[in-house]
Write a protein that holds these residues in place. Structure first.
Motif, short mmCIF file in Angstrom:
data_model
loop_
_atom_site.label_atom_id
_atom_site.label_comp_id
_atom_site.label_asym_id
_atom_site.label_seq_id
_atom_site.Cartn_x
_atom_site.Cartn_y
_atom_site.Cartn_z
N GLN A 255 25.76 -6.93 -23.79
CA GLN A 255 25.97 -6.30 -24.99
C GLN A 255 27.29 -5.23 -25.07
N GLY A 256 28.32 -5.49 -25.50
CA GLY A 256 29.31 -4.53 -25.52
C GLY A 256 29.79 -4.02 -26.87
N PHE A 257 30.08 -2.88 -26.92
CA PHE A 257 30.70 -2.15 -28.21
C PHE A 257 31.97 -1.60 -28.18
N SER A 258 32.57 -1.81 -29.32
CA SER A 258 33.91 -0.92 -29.78
C SER A 258 35.05 -1.30 -28.86
N ILE A 259 35.40 -2.45 -28.43
CA ILE A 259 36.48 -2.63 -27.70
C ILE A 259 37.84 -2.43 -28.10
N HIS A 260 37.73 -2.32 -29.83
CA HIS A 260 38.74 -1.45 -30.48
C HIS A 260 38.30 -0.02 -30.65
N GLY A 261 38.80 0.74 -30.01
CA GLY A 261 38.24 2.23 -30.27
C GLY A 261 38.19 2.68 -31.53
N ASN A 262 38.76 2.24 -32.61
CA ASN A 262 38.63 3.04 -33.89
C ASN A 262 37.60 1.90 -34.74
N GLU A 263 36.99 1.06 -34.11
CA GLU A 263 36.07 0.36 -34.65
C GLU A 263 34.81 0.92 -34.06
N ALA A 264 34.43 2.23 -34.57
CA ALA A 264 33.59 3.10 -33.76
C ALA A 264 32.07 2.98 -34.02
N SER A 265 31.71 2.30 -35.02
CA SER A 265 30.24 2.08 -35.40
C SER A 265 29.47 1.39 -34.33
N GLY A 266 30.24 0.56 -33.44
CA GLY A 266 29.62 -0.02 -32.37
C GLY A 266 29.11 0.78 -31.46
N SER A 267 29.99 1.71 -30.71
CA SER A 267 29.56 2.58 -29.79
C SER A 267 28.70 3.69 -30.11
N ASN A 268 28.77 3.92 -31.52
CA ASN A 268 27.87 5.00 -32.09
C ASN A 268 26.40 4.27 -32.19
N ALA A 269 26.42 2.95 -32.45
CA ALA A 269 25.09 2.26 -32.49
C ALA A 269 24.56 2.18 -31.08
N ALA A 270 25.45 2.21 -30.02
CA ALA A 270 24.93 2.10 -28.68
C ALA A 270 24.14 3.31 -28.46
N LEU A 271 24.38 4.35 -28.95
CA LEU A 271 23.57 5.51 -28.72
C LEU A 271 21.96 5.09 -29.10
N LEU A 272 21.78 4.76 -30.26
CA LEU A 272 20.49 4.39 -30.82
C LEU A 272 19.93 3.23 -30.09
N TYR A 273 20.72 2.20 -29.54
CA TYR A 273 20.05 1.20 -29.03
C TYR A 273 19.62 1.49 -27.71
N ALA A 274 20.41 2.31 -26.80
CA ALA A 274 19.89 2.63 -25.84
C ALA A 274 18.58 3.46 -25.77
N TYR A 275 18.42 4.48 -26.75
CA TYR A 275 17.39 5.06 -27.01
C TYR A 275 16.32 4.39 -27.26
N TYR A 276 16.50 3.41 -28.30
CA TYR A 276 15.27 2.59 -28.56
C TYR A 276 14.84 1.66 -27.04
N LEU A 277 15.80 1.18 -26.34
CA LEU A 277 15.10 0.36 -25.38
C LEU A 277 14.67 1.39 -24.23
N ALA A 278 14.98 2.63 -24.21
CA ALA A 278 14.12 3.44 -23.09
C ALA A 278 12.97 4.09 -23.73
#
Length: 838
Positions: free
Chosen positions: A131-154
């Motif tokens: 699962q990869g996020f925000s390959i376009h850096g200004n499409e930032a909701s992906g990488s910001n969601a990755a914070l929550l997703y990683a927290y949830y999994l942990a």
């Protein structure tokens, strides 16, 4: 009505402020789950709840490392660095037991793609998702969601998450594009107001050039999965082939007035090499996304707008590699909140949708585990059984470096490559050991090789989201056959070695540098920057049975700033470093022009600038910057269009004008550029910039125009009718006049040109002014409408004219496309170094 609208907008703004102040993790996370208090929340590490601010890459990195320290479910690794030195991390997430046996699990999983995998019990194996996020850096909701997703999994607790982690290996790439994400986070955060203003005209929603979409050199990295030219791409492709995930997701954003898209895309635009089962599984996975979005009340759509054709995108590359690629597109707030057709779109809302899609992917991977693993095994089994016998062969007898660079890409994709056992000839083409390679058809990556090497000119659909052709041997200007025999193959190549030319002996007279080699411009630039004298041959000649072509570079021994021994050592080092052959010559009595002839023209160091900013296309400008800086180690000055009125242009010998977005380039600086050109400068324009050159009377030319009339086309079909006339990216054959300086260093009199414009310049009445000209039937690969195909025949993609003491040059095509169109890079270098000789 205006008062009522204003009241509604004011109410919306108050709602935005309240949501921003009150946002908690409860807005995002599943409510019926307990979370381990020992696992740090995002706000405890980065200082805010995701959505309040845009996370910068350094804070994202800090949080992921903290999670890995706190949770036994997470391992983190650094796979390399971006051009700006940011780590390319990957989180491997699973149960503690799985992670303790991770290498064993990986080896067993990869065994599915190998021969004799039938004995493996997929019912007992975990699925793997990347699962990869925000390959376009200004499409930032992906990488910001990755914070929550990683927290949830942990942190999530309970039987459900334990079962998921027992049965799934999650490869989490929180930021496909660290440099772009950092650039955009800075912009969005420094322009954020305390009282968030959703007015789309606010500065927050209009990034400065080049924006955060791209990487350091302004590349769209979601087109580099197949060419693999960038360090970020090389890291993620290495991960892909190390694991062969069952699902790969690619989280993006789209226009603010859109909702949420998930694949499949438009069915008629799926590449024919993608199995039908791939699309069936994609559609089944889509039901999990639909259920998840129904549950939270978010709008979505599928099977529209996007396609699965070009294998160089993150959502399509997996499809030719036995995996399921999934594209997510979230309507973008492009900041913290923005007015849209669907109401106020807030940044937290976009993050929640991305997080929801990550969870629904995880659920699908869990429930469809055996189905996905079986599909993967069968994909490669069927690929082997459908493979033909024989092999592909490619090479260039005069340019081993270009052939090596293609072999390098193949090896990155785990494609089997062999060296020839000895020189051989096939279909009247000579393949030489040391500058050629053989690729067997019967191998695991058969389908991928076919996708990279095939020529395709017939299509089910006439519309494409991206390019319609990418035939790699054509892109590299290589000799190529599909009919080679494996009897010609020598040793299988495990590790590629950069071509090493025979180093020169010491000469008392002169040295000759082979201009056919791809790296010759790098070698010549080093020589000229050192202050050494060099000349270019305007005709061919021979010595002792060896023929030297147009463009051969001669470095005399006499009257140099280095003595003969120092010169010899210096040139030997250049040859070794660049891979360019430099030969020692002991006499000037050559057959044809002699070395003392006036047909050898003195060369000067070139000082090159490129115009950037404003309406200039960052992609085109970045490709040229990358070519100079990374390939040829040449300095290039980036002149911002807004600073041109103050720039001292006399410092430069050449100025490059790339293509522009929208209505084009401001003409205010035309008089200054024109005066500089008349005083001896060389201006080189690309793609639609050639129209700017004509409009401002640098040069004149005639074009062929298509007057299209829609007959029996309905209102609903009008978009498709217009779209079918676009050349999104196809490959065409052109004739070369190799005696012309623009074509110096090319072995053959034909070349493959990549084209994505409909600018058709008519040929000059003087044939010698058409050094590059499309053939009568030029289409080699890709889609073009019949009217455009008729128009392109015999037109010219290059135009030159003197202006005062200077030179004007036009390229209608992109000779530097996406950093992998190696075959035409030299055209620009010829324009730079030999422009005065045209």
């Amino acid at each position: 009505m205006r008062i009522f609208t204003s009241i509604l907008l004011l109410f919306s703004i108050f709602s935005i402020q309240a949501q921003d102040r009150e946002i908690t993790l409860d807005y995002y996370l599943p409510a019926d789950v307990n979370y381990n208090a020992d696992i740090p929340t995002p706000q405890e590490v980065i200082g805010f709840v995701p959505g309040e601010w845009h996370v910068s890459h350094d804070r994202l990195l800090m949080y992921m490392n903290k999670l890995a320290e706190a949770s036994p479910r997470i391992q983190v690794e650094n796979r390399g660095f971006t051009y700006e030195g940011r780590p390319l991390i990957l989180l491997t997430i699973s149960s503690e037991e799985n992670l303790s046996n991770i290498e064993k699990i990986r080896n067993q999983h990869v065994s599915l793609v190998e021969e004799n995998s039938e004995s493996l019990d997929t019912g007992e194996m975990p699925s793997v998702i990347n699962q990869g996020f925000s390959i376009h850096g200004n499409e930032a909701s992906g990488s910001n969601a990755a914070l929550l997703y990683a927290y949830y999994l942990a942190a999530a607790e309970g039987d459900e998450i334990e079962e998921v982690l027992d049965n799934t290996i999650i490869l989490l790439d929180p930021s496909f594009n660290p440099d772009g994400l950092q650039r955009f986070a800075y912009w969005a955060n420094t322009n954020k107001s305390e009282n968030i203003n959703p007015d789309p005209q606010d500065r927050e929603y209009s990034e400065v050039w080049p924006g955060g979409r791209t990487n350091h050199y302004w590349f769209d990295m979601n087109r580099d999965w197949l060419p693999v030219q960038l360090p970020e791409s090389q890291a993620r492709i290495s991960t892909f082939h190390k694991w062969y995930p069952n699902i790969l997701t690619d989280h993006h954003e789209m226009g603010s007035n859109s909702t949420f898209f998930f694949q499949p895309g438009i069915p008629s635009r799926t590449h024919p090499l993608t199995p039908k089962m791939n699309q069936d599984l994609t559609r089944e996975i889509g039901t999990y996304h639909a259920n998840a979005f129904d549950e939270i009340g978010s709008l979505y759509y599928t099977e529209e707008n996007y396609d699965d054709f070009y294998y160089g995108k993150g959502s399509t590359f997996p499809d030719i590699n036995g995996s399921i690629g999934i594209l997510f597109e979230q309507g973008s707030s492009r900041g913290h909140a923005q007015e849209t057709d669907n109401g106020i779109l807030t940044f937290p809302f976009t993050i929640r949708n991305q997080f929801t899609a990550a969870l629904s992917t995880l659920e699908a991977a869990q429930n469809m585990r055996k189905e996905l693993l079986d599909y993967q095994r069968n994909f490669f089994k069927n690929a082997r059984s459908s493979a033909e016998s024989g092999a592909y062969a490619f090479g260039n007898t005069k340019d081993p470096v270009s052939a090596y660079k293609l072999a390098e890409i193949l090896k990155r994709h785990q494609i089997e490559v062999y060296e020839p056992g000895e020189d051989f000839k096939e279909n009247n083409i000579n393949f030489k050991k040391g500058s050629s390679y053989i690729v067997p058809k019967n191998q695991r990556q058969h389908r991928l090789v076919k996708a990279m090497f095939e020529k395709r000119t017939s299509f089910q659909d006439s519309l494409f989201y991206d390019i319609s052709a990418w035939t790699f041997p054509l892109a590299f200007n290589l000799d190529f056959t599909e009919d080679a025999s494996m009897k010609n193959a020598g040793n299988k190549i495990d590790e590629l070695s950069f071509p090493s030319p025979e180093l020169p002996e010491e000469s008392e007279y002169a040295y000759l540098l082979n201009w056919n080699n791809y790296m010759a411009p790098k070698a010549l630039n080093i020589i000229l920057e050192k202050g050494l004298r060099a000349k270019v041959a305007m005709d061919d000649f021979s010595l002792d049975g060896t023929k030297y072509g147009y463009g051969t570079i001669m470095i005399p021994v006499q009257n140099q700033k280095l003595d003969k021994t120092a010169l010899f050592e210096y040139l030997k080092e250049i040859s070794k470093e660049s891979g360019v052959e430099i030969s020692a010559i002991q006499t000037g009595m050559t057959k044809g022009i002699n070395l003392g002839s006036n047909q050898f023209r003195a060369l000067q160091p070139q000082k090159v600038a490129i115009i950037v900013g404003g309406a200039i296309t960052p992609y085109d400008a970045g490709e040229i910057w990358h070519l100079f800086d990374q390939r040829y180690n040449m300095k290039i000055t980036k002149l911002d269009v807004n600073e041109l009125d103050r720039a001292d242009l006399s410092r430069y010998t050449d100025i490059i004008l790339p293509a522009a977005w929208g209505s084009g380039i401001d003409k205010d600086f035309a008089p200054k550029i024109k005066e500089w050109t008349k005083n001896g400068g060389t201006i080189i324009a690309y793609r639609n910039a050639v129209n700017w050159m004509k409009k401002n009377e640098f040069i004149d030319f005639k074009t062929k125009e298509n007057e299209m009339t829609a007959e029996d086309v309905s209102f609903g079909e009008r978009g498709d009718f217009r779209g079918a006339q676009v050349i999104g990216g196809a490959i065409f054959e052109a004739k070369l006049d190799r005696s012309h300086p623009i074509a110096f260093g090319y072995k053959d009199d034909k070349i493959a040109m990549f084209r994505n414009t409909t600018i058709f310049i008519e040929e000059d009445e003087q044939s010698y002014n058409n050094p590059i000209q499309y053939t009568e039937k030029p289409l080699l690969s890709g889609y073009i409408s019949k009217p455009n195909l008729d128009s392109i025949a015999n037109t010219v993609p290059f135009k030159h004219k003197s202006l005062g003491r200077g030179e004007v040059m036009l390229f209608t095509d992109n000779t530097n496309f996406r950093a992998f169109w190696y075959g035409t890079n030299k055209l620009l270098m010829n324009a730079i170094f030999f422009g005065d000789e045209m």
